[in-house]
Design an enzyme around this catalytic site. Sequence first.
Site, PDB file in Angstrom:
ATOM      1  CD  GLU A 134      -1.865  -3.885   5.049  1.00  0.00           C
ATOM      2  OE1 GLU A 134      -1.309  -4.829   4.456  1.00  0.00           O
ATOM      3  OE2 GLU A 134      -3.079  -3.599   4.882  1.00  0.00           O
ATOM      4  CG  HIS A 154      -1.714  -1.350   1.223  1.00  0.00           C
ATOM      5  ND1 HIS A 154      -2.637  -1.753   0.283  1.00  0.00           N
ATOM      6  CD2 HIS A 154      -1.587  -2.382   2.093  1.00  0.00           C
ATOM      7  CE1 HIS A 154      -3.070  -2.981   0.575  1.00  0.00           C
ATOM      8  NE2 HIS A 154      -2.441  -3.392   1.665  1.00  0.00           N
ATOM      9  CG  HIS A 188       0.800  -6.960   2.275  1.00  0.00           C
ATOM     10  ND1 HIS A 188      -0.079  -6.015   1.814  1.00  0.00           N
ATOM     11  CD2 HIS A 188       1.602  -7.283   1.232  1.00  0.00           C
ATOM     12  CE1 HIS A 188       0.171  -5.776   0.532  1.00  0.00           C
ATOM     13  NE2 HIS A 188       1.189  -6.541   0.154  1.00  0.00           N
ATOM     14  CD  GLU A 218      -1.309 -10.349   4.455  1.00  0.00           C
ATOM     15  OE1 GLU A 218      -1.402  -9.565   5.419  1.00  0.00           O
ATOM     16  OE2 GLU A 218      -1.680 -10.053   3.303  1.00  0.00           O
TER      17      GLU A 218
END
Length: 309
Positions: free
Chosen positions: A136, A99, A191, A273
């Site tokens: 995040e 992101h 992430h 993750e």
Amino acid sequence: MPYDENQDRPTGPRRSRWALAAVAVLVPAVALAGWLVLPGGDDGGDGGRGAAGEPSAPADVTTGPADKPGDPEATSPSPSGTSAGGPLAGRTVVVDPGHNPGNFRHTSEINKLVDIGTNRKECDTTGTASNAGHREADFTLDVSRRLRTLLEKQGARVEFTQDGDRPFGPCVDERARFGNNADADAVISVHADGSAVGNRGFHIILPGRVKSGGADTYRIVGPSRELGERVAEAFRSATGTEPSNYIGGGTGLDVRDDLGGLNLSTVPKVFVECGNMRDPKDAALLASASWRQRAAQGMADGIAGYLRR
């Protein structure tokens, strides 16, 4: 539902992107005390970016608790430069911080669909955030910068897909091309998940076998799995956290064929993750500077093990 391109499976109630943006910005003042601020960037640059002159990210967005003065382990590092002659000398690693802190300002741009080979998906998303407002996008930048320092100390050449130096993005297809064009020996996309409370632990996303349109992962499935297995083992050892209790059947590994960042890659690549930001216990770990350093160490150890095999 989770919130970003790498998390399309129903694992909890979905909140709208607009609600998430509000959480990230309108954090109560009391929650901001002692938190580190990372400014957003805007260089008005190349493909997919907004026009020059867009405002930078607000200075009241939280990223996590402030690092303790004098604690080198908990200090967010700046680029250290490659160490000549290290064990990873001659190797190129691309780090992809998931992101972008400025994405919430550019919803029309990141909502545009891009070709991922098998179908078309959103360019990017805002990512998730903890209940306390730890985003995040800020988490991934912090961990990625720590990871860069650790890899450069071992002699690796490290390139970023973005370093908070652009107003939004890049899109998922551009992120894949970045690693391809760098002829990277390994690519790691950082992430944090946005699942339901009680869902805890890390998992590594591996590319599935895809051959459709511009996507052909057949040559990278094997090496990507080896990279993912190495990272999973090292991440568990370094952080002391367990593999996901809700994805991967306890292995910490999850194969996906619906992610543009993996489908379009031609070099070994995995997503990490690191934990679930929507679970209070996991969120507390992700907000800890010392834990983030251990997470970066685990990734660095896994990548180094893979590259030295």
